[in-house]
Write a protein that holds these residues in place. Structure first.
Motif, short mmCIF file in Angstrom:
data_model
loop_
_atom_site.label_atom_id
_atom_site.label_comp_id
_atom_site.label_asym_id
_atom_site.label_seq_id
_atom_site.Cartn_x
_atom_site.Cartn_y
_atom_site.Cartn_z
N GLN A 240 0.98 -0.92 0.10
CA GLN A 240 -0.05 -0.08 0.02
C GLN A 240 1.35 0.75 -0.16
N ASN A 241 1.84 1.49 0.82
CA ASN A 241 3.16 2.07 0.42
C ASN A 241 3.48 2.57 -0.89
N GLU A 242 3.62 1.37 -1.30
CA GLU A 242 4.56 1.52 -2.33
C GLU A 242 3.63 1.67 -3.54
N MET A 243 1.80 1.88 -3.41
CA MET A 243 1.16 2.27 -4.01
C MET A 243 0.85 4.00 -3.99
N ALA B 243 1.36 6.47 -6.77
CA ALA B 243 -0.10 7.45 -7.54
C ALA B 243 0.34 8.84 -6.73
N LYS B 244 1.56 9.33 -5.75
CA LYS B 244 2.45 10.54 -5.77
C LYS B 244 2.50 10.76 -7.48
N MET C 55 0.06 -1.48 -6.38
CA MET C 55 0.52 -2.15 -7.32
C MET C 55 -0.28 -3.23 -8.12
N GLN C 56 -0.81 -3.06 -9.34
CA GLN C 56 -0.79 -3.91 -10.22
C GLN C 56 -0.86 -4.14 -11.66
N ASP C 57 -0.97 -5.00 -12.15
CA ASP C 57 -1.22 -5.02 -13.64
C ASP C 57 -2.02 -4.64 -14.29
#
Length: 147
Positions: free
Chosen positions: A79-82, A86-87, A107-109
Motif C-alpha cells: 500500500q505504501n508503494e501504491m 500515485a504521487k 500496485m498491480q498490472d
C-alpha cells in the motif's frame, strides 16, 4: 467499480491492528491487577484463577496480534508503494489530486486510473519501475470514489 482517491491511498490506516493492540494492553493490565491481588490474598484461590484466565487471554491476544501484524506487514508495504506510485503518477501526468483515483490499493498490472472523467489502464513493467497507460472505456461507467 470502486476507485480510491490519492488522499485515501496516502492516509490508509489499519484499524484491526489498533483494536488488537488495545485488547492486548487491557489483558496485560488485567494480568498485573490479578497478580497483585493474588499476592495480597495468598489463600484466596479466586484471585489466582482469575489471574490464570487473564494470562491465558493475554497469550491469546498476543498471538492474534503477532499473526495479524505479520500478515499485514506485506500488505502495508504494498500500500505504501501504491501511495508513492500515485504521487509520482500525479506529477508525471499533471493531474490534480482531486481528479485522480485508482481501482486498486496495491500496485498491480492492469489497474485502472480515473483522471476526471477519463479512464486509463496502467501496464507495469516486470520490475515495476516503469509503466505505460492506455485510455480505456468502462462498460459500466458508474464509478464510486473512496475518499
Amino acid at each position: 467499480m470502486t476507485f480510491y482517491s490519492l488522499n485515501y491511498l496516502v492516509n490508509q490506516n489499519n484499524l484491526t491492528n489498533k483494536v488488537y493492540i488495545a485488547l492486548l494492553i487491557i489483558t496485560f493490565i488485567a494480568v498485573g491487577v490479578g497478580l497483585v491481588a493474588s499476592l495480597r490474598h495468598r489463600f484466596n484461590m479466586r484471585y489466582r484463577d482469575l489471574t490464570i484466565i487473564a494470562f491465558l487471554a493475554f497469550l491469546f491476544f498476543a498471538g492474534l496480534t503477532y499473526t495479524n501484524l505479520q500478515n499485514t506487514q506485506t500488505q502495508n508495504l504494498q500500500q505504501n508503494e501504491m501511495a508513492t506510485f500515485a504521487k509520482s503518477y500525479e506529477k508525471d501526468q499533471k493531474v490534480k489530486a482531486s481528479d485522480l483515483a485508482f481501482n486498486s490499493t496495491t500496485m498491480q498490472d492492469g489497474m485502472i486510473a480515473k483522471e476526471g472523467s477519463k479512464f486509463y489502464q496502467i501496464t507495469l513493467s516486470k520490475d515495476q519501475k516503469s509503466y505505460s497507460r492506455t485510455q480505456v472505456y468502462l462498460i459500466n461507467a458508474k464509478a464510486e470514489v473512496a475518499q
